[in-house]
Design a protein around this motif. Sequence first.
Motif, PDB file in Angstrom:
ATOM      1  N   PRO A 184      -1.844  16.885  -7.626  1.00 55.39           N
ATOM      2  CA  PRO A 184      -0.954  16.385  -6.775  1.00 55.39           C
ATOM      3  C   PRO A 184       0.279  16.757  -6.932  1.00 55.39           C
ATOM      4  CG  PRO A 184      -1.460  15.038  -8.820  1.00 55.39           C
ATOM      5  CD  PRO A 184      -2.344  16.375  -8.633  1.00 55.39           C
ATOM      6  N   ILE A 185       1.419  17.142  -5.769  1.00 52.28           N
ATOM      7  CA  ILE A 185       2.550  17.435  -6.063  1.00 52.28           C
ATOM      8  C   ILE A 185       3.650  16.411  -5.590  1.00 52.28           C
ATOM      9  CG2 ILE A 185       2.449  18.737  -3.785  1.00 52.28           C
ATOM     10  CD1 ILE A 185       4.127  20.905  -5.338  1.00 52.28           C
ATOM     11  N   GLU A 186       2.971  15.573  -4.824  1.00 52.20           N
ATOM     12  CA  GLU A 186       4.354  14.568  -4.223  1.00 52.20           C
ATOM     13  C   GLU A 186       3.740  13.286  -3.389  1.00 52.20           C
ATOM     14  OE1 GLU A 186       6.266  16.119  -0.948  1.00 52.20           O
ATOM     15  OE2 GLU A 186       7.956  14.827  -0.965  1.00 52.20           O
ATOM     16  N   ASN A 187       4.282  12.077  -3.789  1.00 55.23           N
ATOM     17  CA  ASN A 187       3.855  10.872  -3.077  1.00 55.23           C
ATOM     18  C   ASN A 187       4.837  10.404  -2.135  1.00 55.23           C
ATOM     19  OD1 ASN A 187       3.981   7.547  -3.340  1.00 55.23           O
ATOM     20  ND2 ASN A 187       1.855   8.458  -3.263  1.00 55.23           N
ATOM     21  N   SER A 188       4.441   9.928  -1.167  1.00 53.08           N
ATOM     22  CA  SER A 188       5.353   9.684  -0.168  1.00 53.08           C
ATOM     23  C   SER A 188       6.024   8.123  -0.163  1.00 53.08           C
ATOM     24  CB  SER A 188       4.630   9.360   1.394  1.00 53.08           C
ATOM     25  OG  SER A 188       3.679   8.176   1.261  1.00 53.08           O
ATOM     26  N   SER A 189       5.659   7.589  -1.222  1.00 49.41           N
ATOM     27  CA  SER A 189       6.566   6.504  -1.744  1.00 49.41           C
ATOM     28  C   SER A 189       7.185   6.661  -2.959  1.00 49.41           C
ATOM     29  CB  SER A 189       5.776   5.306  -2.131  1.00 49.41           C
ATOM     30  OG  SER A 189       4.591   4.760  -1.099  1.00 49.41           O
ATOM     31  N   THR A 190       6.771   7.676  -3.983  1.00 44.24           N
ATOM     32  CA  THR A 190       7.407   7.748  -5.317  1.00 44.24           C
ATOM     33  C   THR A 190       8.039   8.896  -5.542  1.00 44.24           C
ATOM     34  OG1 THR A 190       5.338   7.975  -6.348  1.00 44.24           O
ATOM     35  CG2 THR A 190       6.168   5.946  -6.424  1.00 44.24           C
ATOM     36  N   GLY A 191       7.816  10.018  -4.662  1.00 48.60           N
ATOM     37  CA  GLY A 191       8.457  11.290  -4.826  1.00 48.60           C
ATOM     38  C   GLY A 191       7.539  12.221  -5.611  1.00 48.60           C
ATOM     39  N   GLY A 192       8.424  13.506  -5.896  1.00 46.28           N
ATOM     40  CA  GLY A 192       7.699  14.637  -6.455  1.00 46.28           C
ATOM     41  C   GLY A 192       7.273  14.371  -7.853  1.00 46.28           C
ATOM     42  N   ILE A 193       6.137  15.010  -8.228  1.00 41.55           N
ATOM     43  CA  ILE A 193       5.518  15.002  -9.536  1.00 41.55           C
ATOM     44  C   ILE A 193       5.838  16.049 -10.547  1.00 41.55           C
ATOM     45  CG2 ILE A 193       3.052  15.148 -10.479  1.00 41.55           C
ATOM     46  CD1 ILE A 193       2.385  13.688  -7.840  1.00 41.55           C
ATOM     47  N   SER A 194       6.843  15.825 -11.386  1.00 43.89           N
ATOM     48  CA  SER A 194       7.595  16.880 -11.830  1.00 43.89           C
ATOM     49  C   SER A 194       6.876  17.780 -12.731  1.00 43.89           C
ATOM     50  CB  SER A 194       8.395  16.287 -13.206  1.00 43.89           C
ATOM     51  OG  SER A 194       9.335  15.181 -12.972  1.00 43.89           O
ATOM     52  N   GLU A 195       5.611  17.368 -13.214  1.00 43.28           N
ATOM     53  CA  GLU A 195       4.757  18.213 -14.203  1.00 43.28           C
ATOM     54  C   GLU A 195       4.154  19.498 -13.339  1.00 43.28           C
ATOM     55  OE1 GLU A 195       2.037  16.031 -16.464  1.00 43.28           O
ATOM     56  OE2 GLU A 195       1.108  17.954 -17.483  1.00 43.28           O
ATOM     57  N   THR A 196       3.633  18.893 -12.044  1.00 48.10           N
ATOM     58  CA  THR A 196       3.277  19.934 -11.309  1.00 48.10           C
ATOM     59  C   THR A 196       4.165  20.989 -10.764  1.00 48.10           C
ATOM     60  OG1 THR A 196       1.543  18.281 -10.308  1.00 48.10           O
ATOM     61  CG2 THR A 196       2.145  20.240  -8.972  1.00 48.10           C
ATOM     62  N   TYR A 197       5.233  20.798 -10.390  1.00 49.62           N
ATOM     63  CA  TYR A 197       6.328  21.556 -10.199  1.00 49.62           C
ATOM     64  C   TYR A 197       6.851  22.487 -11.225  1.00 49.62           C
ATOM     65  CZ  TYR A 197       7.806  19.379  -5.797  1.00 49.62           C
ATOM     66  OH  TYR A 197       7.615  19.033  -4.463  1.00 49.62           O
ATOM     67  N   ASN A 198       6.715  21.882 -12.506  1.00 51.17           N
ATOM     68  CA  ASN A 198       6.948  22.906 -13.771  1.00 51.17           C
ATOM     69  C   ASN A 198       5.956  23.869 -13.809  1.00 51.17           C
ATOM     70  OD1 ASN A 198       9.278  21.575 -14.355  1.00 51.17           O
ATOM     71  ND2 ASN A 198       8.471  20.207 -15.618  1.00 51.17           N
ATOM     72  N   LEU A 199       4.704  23.373 -13.670  1.00 49.26           N
ATOM     73  CA  LEU A 199       3.375  24.241 -13.856  1.00 49.26           C
ATOM     74  C   LEU A 199       3.280  25.372 -13.086  1.00 49.26           C
ATOM     75  CD1 LEU A 199       0.846  21.526 -14.742  1.00 49.26           C
ATOM     76  CD2 LEU A 199       1.522  23.245 -16.372  1.00 49.26           C
ATOM     77  N   LEU A 200       3.799  25.205 -11.735  1.00 49.12           N
ATOM     78  CA  LEU A 200       3.712  26.035 -10.467  1.00 49.12           C
ATOM     79  C   LEU A 200       4.585  27.235 -11.006  1.00 49.12           C
ATOM     80  CD1 LEU A 200       3.492  23.988  -7.291  1.00 49.12           C
ATOM     81  CD2 LEU A 200       1.520  25.421  -8.299  1.00 49.12           C
ATOM     82  N   ARG A 201       5.755  26.806 -11.398  1.00 46.36           N
ATOM     83  CA  ARG A 201       6.809  27.907 -11.836  1.00 46.36           C
ATOM     84  C   ARG A 201       6.202  28.558 -13.110  1.00 46.36           C
ATOM     85  NH1 ARG A 201      10.448  24.608 -13.364  1.00 46.36           N
ATOM     86  NH2 ARG A 201      10.114  25.236 -15.584  1.00 46.36           N
ATOM     87  N   LYS A 202       5.600  27.723 -14.124  1.00 40.71           N
ATOM     88  CA  LYS A 202       5.257  28.537 -15.256  1.00 40.71           C
ATOM     89  C   LYS A 202       4.035  29.502 -15.241  1.00 40.71           C
ATOM     90  CE  LYS A 202       4.048  26.815 -19.680  1.00 40.71           C
ATOM     91  NZ  LYS A 202       3.567  25.406 -20.385  1.00 40.71           N
ATOM     92  N   TYR A 203       2.847  29.199 -14.439  1.00 37.09           N
ATOM     93  CA  TYR A 203       1.701  30.145 -14.476  1.00 37.09           C
ATOM     94  C   TYR A 203       1.793  30.976 -13.034  1.00 37.09           C
ATOM     95  CZ  TYR A 203      -0.488  27.383 -18.188  1.00 37.09           C
ATOM     96  OH  TYR A 203      -0.896  27.085 -19.284  1.00 37.09           O
TER      97      TYR A 203
END
Lengths: 286, 286
Positions: free
Chosen positions: A56-75
Motif C-alpha cells: 500500500p502506498i497511499e490512503n485517500s483519507s490519511t495520506g502517504g505510507i512512509s515505509e513504502t516510499y522509503n523501501l521503493l527508494r532503497k531497493y
Amino acid sequence: MKKDKLKTGYQGVPGSFSEQALSEYFNIKTEEYHFPDFEDVLIHLQNGNIQYGILPIENSSTGGISETYNLLRKYDCSIIGERCLKIEHHLLGIRGSCVKDIKQVYSHPQGYEQSEVFFRNHPNINFLPYKNTAESAQYIRKLNDKTIGAIASRKAAELYDLDILAEDINFNRKNITRFVIIGKEQKVSKSCNKVSIVITVSHTPGALYKAMGFFEENHLNLTKIESRPLIDEPWHYYFYLDFEGNLRDPIVISALENVKSISSYFKILGNYPCHNLMVKDGGQNE
Amino acid sequence: MKKDKLKTGYQGVPGSFSEQALSEYFNIKTEEYHFPDFEDVLIHLQNGNIQYGILPIENSSTGGISETYNLLRKYDCSIIGERCLKIEHHLLGIRGSCVKDIKQVYSHPQGYEQSEVFFRNHPNINFLPYKNTAESAQYIRKLNDKTIGAIASRKAAELYDLDILAEDINFNRKNITRFVIIGKEQKVSKSCNKVSIVITVSHTPGALYKAMGFFEENHLNLTKIESRPLIDEPWHYYFYLDFEGNLRDPIVISALENVKSISSYFKILGNYPCHNLMVKDGGQNE
C-alpha cells in the motif's frame, strides 16, 4: 506444457486489503506468499522467491505510507502497476457479542484513524494498536472475549468466523487505498501513462520550483508531490513526483534529463498504467 | 499580586516527548494537563481550559504527522511557536530483565519504526503497537513480566522505575521531532520569521507551480511543502507550505494575496520564530 503459476507476495495475513488488491490486480490465481513486514516483500522479490509484490502506498483519507516510499527508494525494483481499492472497515467481535459489549478494540492505527468519528461517538471503547487489520481479527478470535473487538474487512470477518457488529465505520465514504505492484525490472509498454520518480534538489531557494518548471514547460501534468525526510539531514527532503507520461516519449526523456541535471539524487521508480477508481457514496464503479 | 500559572496541555502521559518539548519551550513551570488524544488538546484550547497546547508535527526520520496537519486546519487556532527535540529511544524492561529475556515489545509505531535496524538484529522480539512511548513504559511496569519490554525515553524509565536494557536504539543519530505550540490567537511580533499556510489549488495542471511562483518571484524561501489528502476528493491534496517571512512585511502580504487569489482554500496557520536544533552525532547543541 503447464505453465508455472506466478509467485506473488504481500504483507499481512489472508483477509488483508493487500491480499484483496493483489488478487484484483492479477485477476488470475497466483501462488501467494505473505510476510510479517513490508520490507520482507522487497527482500523476497530481490532473492527471486517471488516475481511480484504489492505494497500500500497511499490512503485517500490519511495520506502517504512512509515505509513504502522509503523501501521503493532503497531497493532495486520497479513499480509495474497500481491498484486502487475501496476500503470499508467494520467493527468485528466474536460470535454473539454486540457493540455495547466492546470495551477494547484492536486494529492497525490507520483502521482506527479512518474510523475516528465512530469511536468519538463510542468513547467507552479503548483502542489498542495492532500490526494490521486482518491480523487483529485473527487475534481477537484467539482471545475469544466478548468485550474485545477488531476493526477489519468483511473478508476477515468471514475467514476468522467473527460477527460484524457495526458496518462501514470509516467516516469517509470515499476511503480508497492505492497499492503499487512491484517487479524486479522496468517494462515500458504503450499502456504505461504514469511515471513515478524520486529526487532531492540542492538547498538553494527555489530548486524544487525549478525542477517543477521542466514539467510545466513541457506540458507534463504533475499529479502528485510528496515529501519524505532525508535521514541524515533534518528538514531536507526527498520529493516523490508522479506525472502523466510514457518513458519512450522524447518530451518525457528530455524533461527528465533536465530534472536529473539539477538533482543531487534522481531515481525513476516506474512507468505503469494508471488505475482510476470512481467511487460513489455507498457504491463502487470503475 | 501573584500571577496565575499558564495552563498548558499535551497528549500522552508524564515522561512523553511532548511533555519534555513543552517544558523546554516555556522554560517556566506551567500548569500542565495531559489528554488521551491529539484532538483533546485542541478541544480544551477552544474551550479555554488551557491557554496553549503542544503537538508533534514532524519527525526527521519518519516524516509529517497526519493527524496534527488535519487538526491545525480543522480548528480555529494559531501556531505561536515551535520546538525541536532530539529523540532518543531506549529499550526498557522491568528491573532485573535483560535484552535476551525480551520476547515482546510495546511502543508507539513511530518508536518502533525509528528503531527498525535494532529490531532487524533482534528478530525474536515481537512488536506490539501501543498508544505512545511513555504509556507503553507505564503499561509494561504494570504487566511486571521479564519477557515484555517497551521503547521509550530515559525520563519514562525513571518515572516508571524501569531498567534501560539497550540505549539509543533509534537507527538515526539525528532523530529530531518538531513540535508546534498552539494558541487561540495569532500574535505577530518582530521575532516571527516563519509562516505556515495551507492551501488547495484548482485541478488545472500547473496550479501548484503557479502558487509557488508567487514566493519565488518575491524571493521568499519556501522551506517545506507537505501534501495531505482531501477527504472528499480522492487524489486531490491540501498543500502545507512553510516559508521564511513576517506577516507585517508588505512583500509577504502581497505574495499571500496573490496565492489566496488562485487558491480554492486558504488558511494562515501561524507566524512564529523558527527553532533550529543543530544535532551532532551523539551530542546536542543549539
